[in-house]
Enzyme design. Structure first.
Site, PDB file in Angstrom:
ATOM      1  N   SER A 222      49.374  34.602  41.189  1.00 27.40           N
ATOM      2  CA  SER A 222      48.604  35.663  41.860  1.00 27.40           C
ATOM      3  C   SER A 222      47.845  35.058  43.028  1.00 27.40           C
ATOM      4  O   SER A 222      47.579  33.850  43.045  1.00 27.40           O
ATOM      5  CB  SER A 222      47.589  36.252  40.891  1.00 27.40           C
ATOM      6  OG  SER A 222      46.603  35.285  40.583  1.00 27.40           O
ATOM      7  N   ASP A 223      47.489  35.881  44.008  1.00 22.17           N
ATOM      8  CA  ASP A 223      46.465  35.409  44.934  1.00 22.17           C
ATOM      9  C   ASP A 223      45.179  35.306  44.111  1.00 22.17           C
ATOM     10  O   ASP A 223      45.050  35.913  43.036  1.00 22.17           O
ATOM     11  CB  ASP A 223      46.313  36.347  46.143  1.00 22.17           C
ATOM     12  CG  ASP A 223      45.621  35.619  47.305  1.00 22.17           C
ATOM     13  OD1 ASP A 223      45.007  34.552  47.060  1.00 22.17           O
ATOM     14  OD2 ASP A 223      45.678  36.107  48.446  1.00 22.17           O
ATOM     15  N   TRP A 224      44.206  34.550  44.617  1.00 23.27           N
ATOM     16  CA  TRP A 224      43.048  34.199  43.797  1.00 23.27           C
ATOM     17  C   TRP A 224      42.243  35.454  43.415  1.00 23.27           C
ATOM     18  O   TRP A 224      41.601  36.079  44.250  1.00 23.27           O
ATOM     19  CB  TRP A 224      42.214  33.153  44.518  1.00 23.27           C
ATOM     20  CG  TRP A 224      42.538  31.738  44.093  1.00 23.27           C
ATOM     21  CD1 TRP A 224      41.624  30.756  43.823  1.00 23.27           C
ATOM     22  CD2 TRP A 224      43.818  31.133  43.865  1.00 23.27           C
ATOM     23  NE1 TRP A 224      42.277  29.601  43.433  1.00 23.27           N
ATOM     24  CE2 TRP A 224      43.619  29.799  43.437  1.00 23.27           C
ATOM     25  CE3 TRP A 224      45.130  31.586  43.920  1.00 23.27           C
ATOM     26  CZ2 TRP A 224      44.653  28.926  43.114  1.00 23.27           C
ATOM     27  CZ3 TRP A 224      46.180  30.720  43.601  1.00 23.27           C
ATOM     28  CH2 TRP A 224      45.932  29.418  43.213  1.00 23.27           C
TER      29      TRP A 224
END
Ligand code: BGC
Length: 832
Positions: A222-224
């Site tokens: 995932s993106d953060w």
């Protein structure tokens, strides 16, 4: 590693162990699992360099030119070498996974992360990205294609819903990711945004086309903070939730599994992929060795080891350091785009007696864009340093900063230039972490007042940054304190600034990396040091960053301009360096204007009027308006050129090296003329109304003339495009087209040959024309060469939502060859 081995290991893990692996252990690491010999996997941001796991200025990195500069190379071999360099850096820092390249497209020139993406064109972005990925992964380090997909601007990026049709998605925005998968990328990062109503960490686009049709067998990270649900994201092909240890998976996912809301196979699939990745990067104990896989990267502590430097005796690391610098210097020069040249460049050092260097960017260049891609460079060579070093000693170099480009009150962290650690006296500041009673829990020296991820022992209550500020000018200094929560700034014990600053956003790039600053002006006297203390109380949700800044008094703009103009008038040649400033070109927000900040345009106009031998060096990561471009002797675009940029500027200005870059994106003369520009969602939605027509395709459809077309770039010689041959079918599909050109100038050079296709009588909507391939050639003065440009089958196809596949329309295509999307003098027919 064989899939059978991965299965065998995965089968050993029970559900609790599986779930534990699927959320990060902390911000940059996954959890180890000793039962199967799995060690932690360490992540680091890219693509400007490898920062390492964390934000600590003491651990420096090699800083590359910005990705826009890499796009301007049109040189996959050089990009691959830069990828190898990143891979080596990652190993030096104990990093297994590099969070790069960024494969989103230059849809709007206003996009905050424009500098971090390669191009407006999917073919150029895809080929450049694939080359970088191959280089990084050849070192046993994983690359990450991000952000999948349609994360092409920043406004509202966590919730933005991009609306676009299937054909546009396939032909433009997914295409670079498809190229990345073909290059064998080991991770893909799902974006924060939604596409057509579904947030990307829950999107069916992860299953198809990514994993199904394209056969991606790596990890979707995932993106953060981009995983926001338990079930919807777990049943999607989202494999790993970062960062950890909290987040919506963990216990909740275990419960959902037990309640039958998430099938066991979904988790097993994710775990298998994670183990496969671990095997690839050498984080899977014995098996890696057994199968001859890369040696595990060094433990993360090794980031503390000595940097490659240039000591008196040439040791292996020193030689490596020199090689890195040479590579970065050559890459920067090869990326510079000569936009205009009225016989002024290259400068002949033999004929010069004096050079005026003007503009604050000449002394303090912007070498990288803002946000998660930032690294702490080993060193920065400014254009002023580079020119002083390269010019013969008899040439007088006069530097005049001119008026401040920030419009006053810059935001540079208090660092070596003005700050001293009050305890050790070293250049920089002192960081102390205090408990609620004010007792010191830990204390450390920091090179500058930008402290983004301090170690916080239990009981930590306040972060304190203290410095003795040594003013070198008398007048109002601007002190700033950035961060969220309760802030206080004192000078000589007097509180000048105090208050509560709550974060008005969830965006990690703002909260943890570039928090806004509260500033205050304070009169100081040159030579009379003062004690400055900044304090920030820690509270949940206020992020990790504390930033103390100091800027000297802004010189009287009229006086500074007059001094610059006077210096220009007296010099044999003038180099003015202009550019964007800290407040623009950064992650987390988009730009509002393409104008150069403050009065830089006026400065250039006056300087160019004072001396026709004026070279304007443009220091920006993406497009800026250049209203004076026809009045300047020459205009050289240097992007964010990385740590060795100043040497590269000197190499190019003095003609040692040709400026090799060609624009990867069409530059407008004025923002208002750009066919695609808005990044502003309406009711949370951003419709990509222009469809297939972004970049040069949009300009062509509008019949409008940009300042510079996609592919523009002059170099130091001239070329005649002489002949295009008949397209030859290639055995594996596609065509090859010979294009003959002649170097008609007085020195050797390199030229990029672009091929575009058009299909005037097409039964489906098409761009006016579109890039189908390119090749670069080199030739000596007078020499004739032939470029053999390949047109892949895909370039002839369109995506048909009706049949759910790629369709080749039979009939005749026009093939156009030339140097840019606006200059294609040769034409041939291609029959399919
Ligand atoms: C950015 C990513 C980056 C991540 C970790 C996010 O805010 O969008 O590109 O890799 O942070 O720093």
């Amino acid at each position: 590693m064989h899939d059978g081995d991965v299965e065998r290991l995965a089968d050993k893990l029970d559900a609790v162990q599986q779930v534990r692996l699927l959320t990060g252990a902390d911000t940059w690491r996954t959890r180890p699992e000793p039962d199967v010999g799995l060690r932690e996997i360490v992540f680091s941001d890219g693509p400007a360099g490898v920062r390492g796991p964390g934000w600590d200025e003491r651990f420096t990195s090699a800083l590359l030119p910005s990705p826009t500069a890499l796009g301007a190379l049109w040189d996959e071999e050089r990009v691959r070498r830069l990828g190898e360099l990143l891979g080596d850096e990652a190993r030096r820092k104990g990093v297994h996974v590099l969070l790069a390249p960024t494969l989103n497209l230059h849809r709007s020139p206003l996009a905050g992360r424009h500098f971090e993406c390669f191009a407006e064109d999917p073919l150029l972005a895809g080929r450049t990205g694939a080359a970088l990925i191959r280089g990084v992964q050849s070192r046993g380090v994983a690359a990450t294609a991000k952000h999948y997909v349609a994360n092409d601007s920043e406004t509202g990026r966590l919730t933005l819903d991009v609306r676009l049709d299937e054909r546009v998605l396939r032909e433009l925005y997914l295409a670079p990711f498809e190229a990345a998968v073909q290059a064998g990328v080991w991770l893909v990062m799902s974006a924060y945004n939604k596409v057509n109503g579904t947030t990307m960490s829950e999107s069916s686009l992860l299953a198809d086309p990514l994993e199904g049709e394209w056969g991606f067998d790596g990890v979707v990270v995932s993106d953060w903070g981009g995983v926001r649900s338990t079930v919807a994201s777990a049943v999607a092909a989202q494999d790993l939730a970062m960062p950890g240890p909290g987040g919506p998976w963990g216990e909740a996912l275990l419960e959902a599994l037990r309640a039958g809301r998430v099938p066991a196979e979904a988790l097993e699939r994710k775990v298998r992929r994670l183990l496969r990745l671990a095997g690839r990067v050498g984080a899977l104990g014995d098996l890696s060795a057994a199968y001859g896989l890369p040696e595990p990267a060094e433990p993360a502590e090794s980031v503390r080891s000595a940097e490659p430097a240039e000591p008196a005796k040439a040791t292996a690391p020193a030689l490596a350091g020199i090689r890195i610098r040479q590579e970065l210097r050559a890459a920067a020069a090869a990326s510079f785009v000569l936009l205009e040249n009225r016989g002024v460049l290259p400068l002949d050092p033999e004929a010069l007696h004096s050079v005026a260097v003007i503009g604050m960017h000449a002394d303090e260049p912007r070498v990288q864009g803002g946000g998660s891609s930032e690294v702490f460079p080993q060193r920065v060579v400014s254009p002023l340093d580079g020119l002083r070093e390269a010019l013969p000693p008899r040439v007088r170099v006069v530097y005049e900063p001119g008026p401040a480009p920030e419009g006053g009150g810059g935001s540079a962290p208090l660092g070596a230039r003005y700050g001293r650690d009050p305890e050790s006296g070293e250049p920089g500041v002192r960081l102390r972490v205090l408990d609620a009673a004010g007792a010191v829990l830990c204390s450390a020296h920091q090179p500058s007042g930008r402290v983004l991820e301090p170690a916080l022992p239990p009981g930590a209550h306040t972060v304190e940054l203290a410095a003795v500020l040594h003013p070198d000018a008398t007048g109002p200094w601007t002190l700033g304190l950035g961060g969220f929560g309760a802030l206080r700034l004192t000078v000589e014990g007097t509180t000048l600034l105090a208050g509560e600053f709550p974060p008005g956003t969830d965006d990690p790039a703002v909260i943890h990396v570039r928090p806004p600053q509260a500033t205050v002006r304070v009169p100081l006297t040159a030579g009379r040091p003062v004690h400055v203390v900044a304090r920030r109380e820690l509270a949940p949700g206020t992020g990790r960053a504390t930033v103390l800044t100091a800027a000297p008094p802004v010189p009287d703009p009229a006086g500074a301009r007059a001094a610059a103009v006077a210096a220009a008038r007296l010099a044999d040649a003038v180099v003015v360096v202009v550019g964007t400033t800290e407040g623009g070109e950064s992650e987390g927000f988009d730009r509002e204007s393409l104008r150069l900040p403050a009065t830089q345009d006026e400065l250039v106009v006056e300087i160019a009027r004072a001396n026709p031998r004026t070279v304007v060096v443009v220091n920006s990561g993406g497009p800026v308006e250049l209203p004076w471009r026809e009045a300047a002797g020459a205009v050289l675009l240097t992007w964010f050129p990385g740590q060795e940029g100043g040497h590269a500027v000197a190499d190019v200005l003095l003609g040692r090296v040709e400026p090799g870059g060609r624009l990867p994106t069409t530059w407008p003369a004025a923002l208002a003329e750009a066919p695609v520009r808005t990044t502003q969602p309406i009711d949370g939605q951003l419709p990509y109304e222009e469809g297939l027509h972004i970049g040069h395709r949009g300009w062509l459809r509008a019949g409008a003339q940009p300042a510079y077309w996609f592919g523009h770039g002059l170099g130091y010689t001239t070329w005649e495009f002489e002949r295009i041959g008949a397209p030859e079918p290639l055995p594996g599909g596609g065509f090859e087209v010979p294009v003959t050109l002649r170097n008609t100038g007085t020195r050797g050079g390199r030229q990029v040959v672009q091929l575009h296709l058009s299909r005037p009588d097409s039964a489906v909507e098409r761009p006016v024309r579109w890039l189908a391939g390119w090749a670069a050639v080199e030739a000596e003065s007078g020499e004739r060469v032939t470029a053999y440009v390949r047109i892949p089958v895909r370039a002839l196809q369109y995506w048909s939502p009706r049949s759910g596949g790629w369709v080749t329309e039979p009939g005749r295509f026009d093939v156009l060859a030339g140097r840019s999307a606006g200059d294609l003098p040769l034409r041939a027919g291609l029959d399919v």
